[in-house]
Scaffold this active site. Structure first.
Site, short mmCIF file in Angstrom:
data_model
loop_
_atom_site.label_atom_id
_atom_site.label_comp_id
_atom_site.label_asym_id
_atom_site.label_seq_id
_atom_site.Cartn_x
_atom_site.Cartn_y
_atom_site.Cartn_z
N HIS A 159 -31.05 54.92 3.01
CA HIS A 159 -30.36 55.54 1.86
C HIS A 159 -30.78 57.00 1.66
CE1 HIS A 159 -28.47 51.84 0.71
NE2 HIS A 159 -29.61 51.23 0.47
N ASP A 195 -27.78 46.37 7.55
CA ASP A 195 -28.25 46.10 6.20
C ASP A 195 -27.06 45.77 5.29
OD1 ASP A 195 -30.99 46.88 4.48
OD2 ASP A 195 -29.14 47.06 3.31
N HIS A 197 -26.54 46.79 2.37
CA HIS A 197 -26.14 47.98 1.63
C HIS A 197 -25.84 49.12 2.61
CE1 HIS A 197 -28.81 45.51 -0.93
NE2 HIS A 197 -27.87 45.74 -1.82
N ASP A 284 -31.23 41.59 4.54
CA ASP A 284 -30.74 41.19 3.23
C ASP A 284 -29.31 40.65 3.29
OD1 ASP A 284 -29.87 43.72 3.90
OD2 ASP A 284 -30.38 44.65 2.00
#
Length: 340
Positions: A159, A195, A197, A284
């Site tokens: 991120h 991931d 996200h 995740d």
């Protein structure tokens, strides 16, 4: 499997995050690494420390003023008589100026952050720096001829953009690994982000480049963090037009749908003919993850690893998310086993 890790990750500990409107203890915690290390030991793999690198290497993907802020933020916080953790309280949103870097600490904190979920504590810079060194070391091993290497990075990185932090991420480990492979002479290095996200920071860094195509499978940003990037129509710009590929999927996605999308993603990667691959390995996507909404089961992670490994590319795997702490180690090890 060559595994690179630094115990300095534990220096980034403590603090609270603002998660969907509630101030809660951070889901990104040191115990995540403890479970991965235990699974690594059960598999019989040896853990190696990272090499040390000058901070100038970090400037290959991050702005100098941003790096200077991260290095000195907590010392300035303490100099102002404060303790505990740092979170921003204001951000330069639409209609506010972003062309001027403020001088005050609280203003700069919001200027460089894009959420209130990534606290800075006394050891954050040292931990993030060590994580970056892990990714750089893994990249150097692959550049020197290893078929694969795993960087057990914490805090994660995907991120973090060229000049911003958020999503528990401060330095973009995957981007640093890809840039390191490019600097070693590889003409094209692909990044696959699995991931839950979207890796908005990685997309930001390589948005206008055609030498590091970015491919991401993730939760639909209409409802899932980081919300404001990750849509399928984001294709890159300038030289990078057509080199950015997003595959957003709805809540409840199981292995059947995920596997079909993975095939599409891998076809895009193969179409760019990369000489090496960097994997942002977020587990995740597991059904038991507390902040994610896919439904992959433990038995699906060996399949995920096997399919990526079947590309036959020299591969750097970089640890990203995964917050079902008790299961994170086994899920990571199941992916790594395909590369061993």
């Amino acid at each position: 499997m060559r595994i690179i890790h630094s115990p300095r990750h534990a220096l980034h500990d403590g603090g609270m995050e603002l998660h969907r409107g509630a101030l809660v203890p951070c889901f990104e915690m040191p115990a995540r690494v403890d479970h991965i290390l235990a699974a690594v030991a059960r598999a019989g793999w040896r853990v190696e420390p990272p090499r040390e690198y000058p901070d100038a290497v970090l400037a290959g993907v991050h702005d100098a003023d941003y790096l200077a802020f991260l290095r000195g933020a907590y010392a300035q916080w303490r100099a102002e008589g404060r303790e505990g953790f740092m979170l921003p309280g204001a951000f330069p949103a639409r209609g506010l100026r972003r062309d001027r870097v403020p001088t005050g600490l609280h203003a700069r904190l919001g200027y460089y952050a894009f959420d209130a979920g990534s606290p800075i504590v006394a050891g954050t810079w040292q931990a993030a720096q060590a994580a970056a060194h892990c990714a750089l070391t893994a990249a150097d091993l692959v550049a020197a001829g290893e078929r694969s290497a795993y960087a057990l990075c914490r805090p994660p990185g995907h991120h973090a953009g060229r000049g911003m932090f958020g999503g528990y991420c401060f330095l973009n480990n995957a981007a640093l690994a890809a840039q390191r492979l490019r600097d070693a002479g590889l003409a094209r290095v692909a990044i696959l982000d699995v991931d839950y996200h979207h890796g908005n920071g990685t997309q930001d860094i390589f948005w206008q480049r055609d030498d590091v195509p970015f491919v991401s499978i993730h939760g639909d940003p209409d409802t899932e963090y980081p919300f404001y990037l990750g849509h399928a129509d984001e294709r890159g710009a300038g030289a990078g037009d057509g080199c950015n590929h997003n595959f957003p999927l709805p809540r409840g996605t199981d292995w059947t749908r995920y596997a079909a999308t993975l095939e599409q993603a891998l076809e895009r990667i193969a179409g760019h003919a990369p000489q090496a691959l960097v994997v942002s390995l977020g587990v995740d996507i597991f059904e038991g993850d507390p902040i994610s909404q896919f439904k992959l089961q433990a038995a699906d992670f060996p399949r995920l690893g096997a399919r990526i490994a079947a590309l036959g590319l020299p591969t750097v795997l970089v640890q990203e998310g995964g917050y079902a702490v008790a299961e994170i180690g086994d899920n990571v090890a199941a992916v790594l086993a395909a590369f061993d």
